[in-house]
Each structure stands twice: as C-alpha cells, then as structure tokens.
Motif scaffolding. Structure first.
Motif, PDB file in Angstrom:
ATOM      1  N   ASP A  58      64.114   9.475  46.081  1.00 21.98           N
ATOM      2  CA  ASP A  58      65.333   9.229  46.308  1.00 21.98           C
ATOM      3  C   ASP A  58      65.859   8.587  47.555  1.00 21.98           C
ATOM      4  O   ASP A  58      65.093   9.039  48.468  1.00 21.98           O
ATOM      5  CB  ASP A  58      66.142  10.760  46.295  1.00 21.98           C
ATOM      6  CG  ASP A  58      66.106  11.417  44.634  1.00 21.98           C
ATOM      7  OD1 ASP A  58      66.453  10.420  43.642  1.00 21.98           O
ATOM      8  OD2 ASP A  58      65.483  12.458  44.723  1.00 21.98           O
ATOM      9  N   ASP A  59      66.859   7.783  47.671  1.00 18.65           N
ATOM     10  CA  ASP A  59      67.399   7.109  48.896  1.00 18.65           C
ATOM     11  C   ASP A  59      66.198   6.739  49.672  1.00 18.65           C
ATOM     12  O   ASP A  59      66.212   7.055  50.836  1.00 18.65           O
ATOM     13  CB  ASP A  59      68.162   8.259  49.754  1.00 18.65           C
ATOM     14  CG  ASP A  59      69.198   8.923  49.127  1.00 18.65           C
ATOM     15  OD1 ASP A  59      70.102   8.154  48.272  1.00 18.65           O
ATOM     16  OD2 ASP A  59      69.307  10.163  48.822  1.00 18.65           O
ATOM     17  N   PHE A  60      65.299   6.037  49.318  1.00 23.99           N
ATOM     18  CA  PHE A  60      64.293   5.335  50.026  1.00 23.99           C
ATOM     19  C   PHE A  60      64.377   4.259  50.890  1.00 23.99           C
ATOM     20  O   PHE A  60      63.797   4.247  52.074  1.00 23.99           O
ATOM     21  CB  PHE A  60      63.130   4.936  48.953  1.00 23.99           C
ATOM     22  CG  PHE A  60      61.849   4.552  49.538  1.00 23.99           C
ATOM     23  CD1 PHE A  60      60.787   5.398  50.046  1.00 23.99           C
ATOM     24  CD2 PHE A  60      61.298   3.287  49.712  1.00 23.99           C
ATOM     25  CE1 PHE A  60      59.642   5.162  50.808  1.00 23.99           C
ATOM     26  CE2 PHE A  60      59.984   2.803  50.182  1.00 23.99           C
ATOM     27  CZ  PHE A  60      59.448   4.079  50.693  1.00 23.99           C
ATOM     28  N   ASP A  61      65.436   3.678  50.542  1.00 15.01           N
ATOM     29  CA  ASP A  61      65.817   2.535  51.505  1.00 15.01           C
ATOM     30  C   ASP A  61      66.204   3.460  52.882  1.00 15.01           C
ATOM     31  O   ASP A  61      65.961   2.869  53.920  1.00 15.01           O
ATOM     32  CB  ASP A  61      66.882   1.703  51.082  1.00 15.01           C
ATOM     33  CG  ASP A  61      66.452   0.839  49.909  1.00 15.01           C
ATOM     34  OD1 ASP A  61      65.306   0.729  49.862  1.00 15.01           O
ATOM     35  OD2 ASP A  61      67.194   0.288  48.830  1.00 15.01           O
ATOM     36  N   ALA A  62      66.998   4.157  52.625  1.00 14.32           N
ATOM     37  CA  ALA A  62      67.630   4.867  54.065  1.00 14.32           C
ATOM     38  C   ALA A  62      66.236   5.680  54.870  1.00 14.32           C
ATOM     39  O   ALA A  62      66.455   5.550  56.024  1.00 14.32           O
ATOM     40  CB  ALA A  62      68.297   6.139  53.505  1.00 14.32           C
ATOM     41  N   TYR A  63      65.433   6.045  53.939  1.00 17.32           N
ATOM     42  CA  TYR A  63      64.035   6.307  54.751  1.00 17.32           C
ATOM     43  C   TYR A  63      63.437   5.197  55.416  1.00 17.32           C
ATOM     44  O   TYR A  63      63.072   5.416  56.630  1.00 17.32           O
ATOM     45  CB  TYR A  63      63.131   7.197  53.625  1.00 17.32           C
ATOM     46  CG  TYR A  63      61.951   7.611  54.164  1.00 17.32           C
ATOM     47  CD1 TYR A  63      61.742   9.108  54.518  1.00 17.32           C
ATOM     48  CD2 TYR A  63      60.843   6.772  54.590  1.00 17.32           C
ATOM     49  CE1 TYR A  63      60.812   9.598  54.792  1.00 17.32           C
ATOM     50  CE2 TYR A  63      59.717   7.546  55.170  1.00 17.32           C
ATOM     51  CZ  TYR A  63      59.774   8.927  55.236  1.00 17.32           C
ATOM     52  OH  TYR A  63      58.450   9.625  55.730  1.00 17.32           O
ATOM     53  N   VAL A  64      63.667   4.152  54.813  1.00 20.01           N
ATOM     54  CA  VAL A  64      62.756   3.342  55.716  1.00 20.01           C
ATOM     55  C   VAL A  64      63.577   2.911  56.802  1.00 20.01           C
ATOM     56  O   VAL A  64      62.785   2.332  57.940  1.00 20.01           O
ATOM     57  CB  VAL A  64      62.663   1.837  54.526  1.00 20.01           C
ATOM     58  CG1 VAL A  64      62.091   0.689  55.395  1.00 20.01           C
ATOM     59  CG2 VAL A  64      61.836   2.112  53.519  1.00 20.01           C
ATOM     60  N   HIS A  66      63.565  13.962  55.500  1.00 13.71           N
ATOM     61  CA  HIS A  66      64.342  12.770  55.137  1.00 13.71           C
ATOM     62  C   HIS A  66      65.730  13.098  55.680  1.00 13.71           C
ATOM     63  O   HIS A  66      66.511  13.565  54.822  1.00 13.71           O
ATOM     64  CB  HIS A  66      64.177  12.610  53.583  1.00 13.71           C
ATOM     65  CG  HIS A  66      64.759  11.314  53.137  1.00 13.71           C
ATOM     66  ND1 HIS A  66      65.850  10.693  53.983  1.00 13.71           N
ATOM     67  CD2 HIS A  66      64.753  10.645  52.217  1.00 13.71           C
ATOM     68  CE1 HIS A  66      66.249   9.436  53.439  1.00 13.71           C
ATOM     69  NE2 HIS A  66      65.270   9.489  52.325  1.00 13.71           N
ATOM     70  N   PRO A  67      66.023  12.680  56.984  1.00 13.84           N
ATOM     71  CA  PRO A  67      67.554  12.884  57.443  1.00 13.84           C
ATOM     72  C   PRO A  67      68.520  12.372  56.841  1.00 13.84           C
ATOM     73  O   PRO A  67      69.671  13.025  56.918  1.00 13.84           O
ATOM     74  CB  PRO A  67      67.330  12.707  59.163  1.00 13.84           C
ATOM     75  CG  PRO A  67      66.143  11.364  58.971  1.00 13.84           C
ATOM     76  CD  PRO A  67      65.359  11.992  57.795  1.00 13.84           C
ATOM     77  N   ARG A  68      68.396  11.327  55.964  1.00 15.30           N
ATOM     78  CA  ARG A  68      69.360  10.758  55.330  1.00 15.30           C
ATOM     79  C   ARG A  68      69.536  10.792  53.819  1.00 15.30           C
ATOM     80  O   ARG A  68      70.050  10.212  53.121  1.00 15.30           O
ATOM     81  CB  ARG A  68      69.472   9.279  55.665  1.00 15.30           C
ATOM     82  CG  ARG A  68      69.670   9.002  57.018  1.00 15.30           C
ATOM     83  CD  ARG A  68      70.055   7.334  57.509  1.00 15.30           C
ATOM     84  NE  ARG A  68      70.094   7.107  58.810  1.00 15.30           N
ATOM     85  CZ  ARG A  68      70.231   5.751  58.936  1.00 15.30           C
ATOM     86  NH1 ARG A  68      70.252   4.811  58.105  1.00 15.30           N
ATOM     87  NH2 ARG A  68      70.539   5.500  60.518  1.00 15.30           N
ATOM     88  N   SER A  69      68.502  11.907  53.395  1.00 11.47           N
ATOM     89  CA  SER A  69      68.757  11.923  51.970  1.00 11.47           C
ATOM     90  C   SER A  69      70.033  12.737  51.376  1.00 11.47           C
ATOM     91  O   SER A  69      70.491  13.583  52.121  1.00 11.47           O
ATOM     92  CB  SER A  69      67.324  13.169  51.682  1.00 11.47           C
ATOM     93  OG  SER A  69      67.567  13.537  50.158  1.00 11.47           O
ATOM     94  N   SER A  70      70.533  12.145  50.126  1.00 10.57           N
ATOM     95  CA  SER A  70      71.688  12.872  49.778  1.00 10.57           C
ATOM     96  C   SER A  70      71.415  14.056  48.923  1.00 10.57           C
ATOM     97  O   SER A  70      72.225  14.831  48.373  1.00 10.57           O
ATOM     98  CB  SER A  70      72.373  11.757  49.113  1.00 10.57           C
ATOM     99  OG  SER A  70      71.670  11.243  47.667  1.00 10.57           O
ATOM    100  N   ILE A  71      70.092  14.604  48.657  1.00 11.00           N
ATOM    101  CA  ILE A  71      69.662  15.490  48.059  1.00 11.00           C
ATOM    102  C   ILE A  71      69.213  16.678  48.985  1.00 11.00           C
ATOM    103  O   ILE A  71      69.575  17.919  48.286  1.00 11.00           O
ATOM    104  CB  ILE A  71      68.322  15.316  47.230  1.00 11.00           C
ATOM    105  CG1 ILE A  71      68.537  13.857  46.406  1.00 11.00           C
ATOM    106  CG2 ILE A  71      67.840  16.280  46.334  1.00 11.00           C
ATOM    107  CD1 ILE A  71      69.859  13.799  45.227  1.00 11.00           C
ATOM    108  N   GLY A  72      68.607  16.651  49.958  1.00 13.83           N
ATOM    109  CA  GLY A  72      68.033  17.836  50.951  1.00 13.83           C
ATOM    110  C   GLY A  72      67.747  17.249  52.136  1.00 13.83           C
ATOM    111  O   GLY A  72      67.741  16.092  52.372  1.00 13.83           O
TER     112      GLY A  72
END
Length: 297
Positions: A179-185, A253-259
């Motif tokens: 989830d939201d891997f681009d944001a993680y990068v 993952h500070p920018r995850s939309s899940i948790g």
C-alpha cells in the motif's frame, strides 16, 4: 496406470538394491506412486501419495526441493549430486515418455557408490552444476528481492495451468501489493525501498507450504504467489495470514493511508481447470492489475 503394468513395474523396482520411486507428473504436487523398499527406507516411511518435493525438502532442504520442482516441470532428465547421512548419492530424474511424447511419470533413482564418486563427486561436476544454476538464476530472478521475476512466474503458471486443465484440477494465484509504496519511496528513498521489498518478499516466501508453490515479484510493488489449492476460503485465510505477518514487520510508513506501518492489499483468484477455458496470461494479468470482480482482502 493399468493394474497389470503396475504389478509388473512394482516387481521390477522391488528387485533393485538402490532406492527407486515412480512419480506422477500430471499432478501439481508430484506424488509418489510406486516405491521399492530401499526408497521407503530412505524416506523413513512409506512415501506413497506423498509429494516428492516434500520428501526432498525433509531430507535435504528447501533449496534442492525448489530445484527438483523446476526439473519436474521441465520434463527433462536431470541429475543432482547430494550428500545424505554421510553418503553421496546422485539423484537422477528420468521422464517416462508416452506415445504422444508427453511425460506423465518420472522415475527417481538414488544412485550411490563408485558411480557417484566418478560422476557427481568430482569438483568439476559440482562447479558445473553451480554455474548452470547461477546462469539460470540470473535470467529468472528479480535482482532486488532474489525471488522469481515476472517472466519466470508467468512460465511456471502457464505450465501448471496446462496441467490443471488436462487433469481437471485447480490452482490459485494471489497478488500482494504494498500500500502507498510510491509515497514510501518519496520519504525514504530507493535504497530503503529496496530493503522494504526484500523484507516483504521474504515474509511472503516463508508462508509457502510446498516446493510446488512459488512466489515472484510481479512488478514494482506487487508480489504474486501460485498455490495449488481449490479451496478459496483457505486460500483467502492464507493470504490474510501473510498480510498480518507483513504488518507485524513494523516497517514505519509515515505517509500510509492505512496505518503507521507498511501493509499489503491482497487479491485472490482461484481457477478450476475442469470448468474454466481461460489463458494463463489472462489469469496472471487479471490478478496483478486487479480486474473487476477480483476477490480482494
């Protein structure tokens, strides 16, 4: 197998001193159909009906079980030098061809003694096998995670789906997308992202139950698993356990939309070879892309 043929073949292999087993290659988990007493002794108990790769994994380890799985899928004669109980063997897999040139069975010979010392015991032979596996791995492995790449996964799926359609069996393909891997990068950079991919990939791989099940990195943030199961509820439960294991890695993952941590979304597709007339490539593409109607968890 014809009962008369079976009795004759059983009598022949019973007379051999070396361990010999007959394996079905028309079933995805490659069960042992016939064995002689030496084979039974090597396995520790009767192996009839037991997946051959499960026996290999228990005796020698998962790495060789995966190599044996690939050899059985290829339908080509293959030999593996191994050491077991302080003794050297040459495990040779010989496909048994029918009139239509298809291999429905494979004979497994555990050859020991002087023949092994002359052939498999040499350092040159071992180096050759190691180099051969390395060349294979370079073309089939994802360089970041060490798992299979998408091309290798597609080839295995095509083979196993052809078997499932011929035999009327089922298999399941599961996609796990971070989830939201681009944001993680964007937050941590490519190096940290590669580490994340490796840890998630290994978490998925640890849950594989048999050597005939495979996992691959299908695209930048998606992993695919091929499992030989017809029970969709159990496959869905299996996928949920993997998702929980990834969440429990605690990868921030500070920018995850899940948790707060890295999580994965799961997509499951179970296909029945006795009822569905569909191309293996379509199965693969639909799971990776998340086609409408796909079961997601």
């Amino acid at each position: 197998m014809d009962s008369v043929d079976r009795d004759i073949l059983q009598a022949v292999i019973d007379g051999a001193a070396e361990p010999i087993g007959l394996i079905s290659t028309t079933q995805p988990d490659w069960p042992v159909l016939l064995e002689n007493p030496a084979f039974e002794k090597l396995a520790g108990d009767s192996a009839i009906g037991t997946p051959f790769t499960d026996i290999i994994e228990a005796l020698i380890g998962r790495d060789l079980a995966l190599d044996v799985s690939e050899a059985l899928r290829s339908g080509q004669e293959t030999s593996f030098p191994i050491e077991l109980g302080g003794l050297e063997y040459l495990l040779t897999l010989v496909p048994i061809l029918h009139d239509d040139d298809s291999a429905r069975y494979c004979a497994a010979y555990w050859r020991g003694g002087a023949a092994v010392s002359a052939v498999a015991g040499s350092e040159m032979h071992r180096a050759f096998l190691k180099a051969k596996r390395r060349v294979r791995d370079l073309s089939r492995d994802d360089p970041v995670t060490g798992l299979l790449n998408a091309k290798a996964f597609a080839e295995i799926l095509e083979h196993d789906w052809a078997v499932a359609r011929r035999e009327g069996s089922s298999l399941a393909v599961i996609a796990f997308e971070i989830d939201d891997f681009d944001a993680y990068v964007e937050v941590f950079g490519r190096h940290a992202a590669d580490t994340c991919l490796r840890r998630v990939g290994q978490a998925v791989r640890k849950f594989l139950r048999r050597a005939s099940d495979v996992v691959a990195r299908a695209d930048s943030a998606t992993f695919c698993v091929l499992a030989h199961s017809s029970d969709e509820p159990s496959v869905t439960e299996f996928a949920s356990k993997i998702a929980s294991a990834v969440r429990e890695l605690g990868l921030h993952h500070p920018r995850s939309s899940i948790g707060r941590f890295v999580t994965i979304a799961c997509r499951v597709r179970c296909v029945d070879g006795s009822r569905e007339d569909v191309d293996a490539g379509e199965i693969f593409a639909s799971v990776v892309a998340g086609a409408p109607g796909m079961h997601e968890t």
